[in-house]
Design a protein around this motif. Sequence first.
Motif, PDB file in Angstrom:
ATOM      1  N   THR A  94     -11.390 -36.325  11.995  1.00  0.00           N
ATOM      2  CA  THR A  94     -11.298 -35.220  11.164  1.00  0.00           C
ATOM      3  C   THR A  94     -11.097 -33.901  11.863  1.00  0.00           C
ATOM      4  O   THR A  94     -10.262 -33.025  11.289  1.00  0.00           O
ATOM      5  CB  THR A  94     -12.252 -35.534   9.983  1.00  0.00           C
ATOM      6  OG1 THR A  94     -12.321 -36.581   9.558  1.00  0.00           O
ATOM      7  CG2 THR A  94     -12.220 -34.410   8.927  1.00  0.00           C
ATOM      8  N   VAL A  95     -12.133 -33.605  12.654  1.00  0.00           N
ATOM      9  CA  VAL A  95     -11.967 -32.452  13.364  1.00  0.00           C
ATOM     10  C   VAL A  95     -10.598 -32.270  14.377  1.00  0.00           C
ATOM     11  O   VAL A  95     -10.296 -30.950  14.251  1.00  0.00           O
ATOM     12  CB  VAL A  95     -13.266 -32.332  14.526  1.00  0.00           C
ATOM     13  CG1 VAL A  95     -13.190 -31.079  15.183  1.00  0.00           C
ATOM     14  CG2 VAL A  95     -14.672 -32.259  13.656  1.00  0.00           C
ATOM     15  N   LEU A  96     -10.355 -33.032  14.821  1.00  0.00           N
ATOM     16  CA  LEU A  96      -9.024 -33.016  15.478  1.00  0.00           C
ATOM     17  C   LEU A  96      -7.806 -32.792  14.549  1.00  0.00           C
ATOM     18  O   LEU A  96      -6.944 -32.021  14.880  1.00  0.00           O
ATOM     19  CB  LEU A  96      -8.787 -34.463  16.301  1.00  0.00           C
ATOM     20  CG  LEU A  96      -9.536 -34.862  17.488  1.00  0.00           C
ATOM     21  CD1 LEU A  96      -9.313 -36.193  18.169  1.00  0.00           C
ATOM     22  CD2 LEU A  96      -9.073 -33.622  18.710  1.00  0.00           C
ATOM     23  N   GLY A  97      -7.914 -33.389  13.316  1.00  0.00           N
ATOM     24  CA  GLY A  97      -6.839 -33.295  12.515  1.00  0.00           C
ATOM     25  C   GLY A  97      -6.587 -31.769  12.069  1.00  0.00           C
ATOM     26  O   GLY A  97      -5.560 -31.356  11.905  1.00  0.00           O
ATOM     27  N   PHE A  98      -7.739 -30.754  11.904  1.00  0.00           N
ATOM     28  CA  PHE A  98      -7.574 -29.656  11.644  1.00  0.00           C
ATOM     29  C   PHE A  98      -7.699 -28.839  12.578  1.00  0.00           C
ATOM     30  O   PHE A  98      -7.897 -27.439  12.640  1.00  0.00           O
ATOM     31  CB  PHE A  98      -8.669 -29.098  10.591  1.00  0.00           C
ATOM     32  CG  PHE A  98      -8.123 -29.455   9.065  1.00  0.00           C
ATOM     33  CD1 PHE A  98      -7.375 -28.576   8.417  1.00  0.00           C
ATOM     34  CD2 PHE A  98      -8.209 -30.649   8.584  1.00  0.00           C
ATOM     35  CE1 PHE A  98      -7.010 -28.933   7.266  1.00  0.00           C
ATOM     36  CE2 PHE A  98      -8.125 -31.166   7.230  1.00  0.00           C
ATOM     37  CZ  PHE A  98      -7.043 -30.168   6.554  1.00  0.00           C
ATOM     38  N   ASP A  99      -7.670 -29.327  14.082  1.00  0.00           N
ATOM     39  CA  ASP A  99      -7.504 -28.458  15.144  1.00  0.00           C
ATOM     40  C   ASP A  99      -6.303 -28.591  15.638  1.00  0.00           C
ATOM     41  O   ASP A  99      -5.822 -28.026  16.628  1.00  0.00           O
ATOM     42  CB  ASP A  99      -8.588 -29.179  16.202  1.00  0.00           C
ATOM     43  CG  ASP A  99      -8.923 -28.259  17.416  1.00  0.00           C
ATOM     44  OD1 ASP A  99      -8.774 -26.771  17.135  1.00  0.00           O
ATOM     45  OD2 ASP A  99      -8.690 -28.513  18.506  1.00  0.00           O
ATOM     46  N   ASN A 100      -5.424 -29.392  14.918  1.00  0.00           N
ATOM     47  CA  ASN A 100      -3.947 -29.275  14.838  1.00  0.00           C
ATOM     48  C   ASN A 100      -3.273 -27.977  13.951  1.00  0.00           C
ATOM     49  O   ASN A 100      -2.996 -28.076  12.908  1.00  0.00           O
ATOM     50  CB  ASN A 100      -3.395 -30.520  14.238  1.00  0.00           C
ATOM     51  CG  ASN A 100      -1.949 -30.660  14.685  1.00  0.00           C
ATOM     52  OD1 ASN A 100      -1.294 -31.483  13.848  1.00  0.00           O
ATOM     53  ND2 ASN A 100      -1.047 -29.701  15.276  1.00  0.00           N
ATOM     54  N   TYR A 101      -3.003 -27.066  14.875  1.00  0.00           N
ATOM     55  CA  TYR A 101      -2.523 -25.776  14.125  1.00  0.00           C
ATOM     56  C   TYR A 101      -1.658 -24.926  14.967  1.00  0.00           C
ATOM     57  O   TYR A 101      -1.207 -25.211  16.023  1.00  0.00           O
ATOM     58  CB  TYR A 101      -3.743 -24.764  14.040  1.00  0.00           C
ATOM     59  CG  TYR A 101      -4.380 -24.301  15.258  1.00  0.00           C
ATOM     60  CD1 TYR A 101      -3.942 -23.248  16.091  1.00  0.00           C
ATOM     61  CD2 TYR A 101      -5.570 -24.985  15.857  1.00  0.00           C
ATOM     62  CE1 TYR A 101      -4.715 -22.911  17.120  1.00  0.00           C
ATOM     63  CE2 TYR A 101      -6.002 -24.601  17.053  1.00  0.00           C
ATOM     64  CZ  TYR A 101      -5.526 -23.461  17.821  1.00  0.00           C
ATOM     65  OH  TYR A 101      -6.097 -23.106  18.869  1.00  0.00           O
ATOM     66  N   LEU A 102      -0.887 -23.822  14.189  1.00  0.00           N
ATOM     67  CA  LEU A 102      -0.098 -23.096  14.847  1.00  0.00           C
ATOM     68  C   LEU A 102      -0.289 -21.726  14.611  1.00  0.00           C
ATOM     69  O   LEU A 102      -0.703 -21.218  13.304  1.00  0.00           O
ATOM     70  CB  LEU A 102       1.317 -23.340  14.205  1.00  0.00           C
ATOM     71  CG  LEU A 102       2.625 -22.476  14.441  1.00  0.00           C
ATOM     72  CD1 LEU A 102       2.978 -22.515  16.044  1.00  0.00           C
ATOM     73  CD2 LEU A 102       3.688 -22.721  13.766  1.00  0.00           C
ATOM     74  N   LEU A 103      -0.442 -20.891  15.624  1.00  0.00           N
ATOM     75  CA  LEU A 103      -1.161 -19.700  15.553  1.00  0.00           C
ATOM     76  C   LEU A 103      -0.223 -18.524  16.061  1.00  0.00           C
ATOM     77  O   LEU A 103       0.214 -18.734  17.179  1.00  0.00           O
ATOM     78  CB  LEU A 103      -2.542 -19.597  16.195  1.00  0.00           C
ATOM     79  CG  LEU A 103      -3.227 -18.214  16.194  1.00  0.00           C
ATOM     80  CD1 LEU A 103      -3.761 -18.009  14.526  1.00  0.00           C
ATOM     81  CD2 LEU A 103      -4.657 -18.314  16.902  1.00  0.00           C
ATOM     82  N   LEU A 104       0.005 -17.753  15.194  1.00  0.00           N
ATOM     83  CA  LEU A 104       1.052 -16.454  15.797  1.00  0.00           C
ATOM     84  C   LEU A 104       0.253 -15.350  15.669  1.00  0.00           C
ATOM     85  O   LEU A 104      -0.039 -14.765  14.746  1.00  0.00           O
ATOM     86  CB  LEU A 104       2.503 -16.539  14.899  1.00  0.00           C
ATOM     87  CG  LEU A 104       3.432 -17.421  15.232  1.00  0.00           C
ATOM     88  CD1 LEU A 104       3.165 -18.881  14.705  1.00  0.00           C
ATOM     89  CD2 LEU A 104       4.744 -16.932  14.549  1.00  0.00           C
TER      90      LEU A 104
END
Length: 220
Positions: A94-104
């Motif tokens: 679950t933590v890894l799932g929301f550590d999958n991000y795109l940040l600009l």
Amino acid sequence: MWNNISKLSRNLFITTIISAVLWVLYILTQQWNYQKPEQVYLIGTNLSYGLSFVFFFVLILFVLSFIHNRFHAKKLRLRFILFSIFYLIMGPLTVLGFDNYLLLTQNGIQYNTFFNIEDAKVREWHEINQLELDYIINEPKKTYTQDDLRLLFILHFDDGTSIDLNNYNSPLYRKDQFLKLIAVLKKNDIPIKIKKPLPKEFKDSKSYLYQLFTQKPTSP
């Protein structure tokens, strides 16, 4: 029998409602954590949404089970062992799932994939060679709509590496997100290359794909 079915249905309904509330709060907290005027933060893929909801749903079921069996030591011990196994597996996922991000940010772009435990390196704007817009046709036909084409949104870097920001488990998937990202890339003078035009049969002018591929491409 009907009483048991009714009780089970009621418990599942309560569990679903509580899980949904926790799920929404969790997502909003994640978004708020990185929400700043000068940056774009995209999280949430089908996989991450699914994992987090399953986590909260089963977690609530275990909590209700603990309460129901609080006076039955053997049953409580067994459920605690099962809960521990579940938590050890689903917690990190679950933590890894929301550590999958795109940040600009003002400095550059940071894309953290699902299995990347540590934060990905920020690729500064000057490291990006160009953005390449392309597509794959799912099934050839006479008239195409947005659902018939899969967008390839590929960033190429000066070191020869590249990444498709619209991969199958990407947090980038909504029309407004693609248009916002294009605006940020243009603002930072990133060249845009349209590899091939949309099919002539493509009629959906309201599609974000049409807006992307009919813009004037830029060059280095």
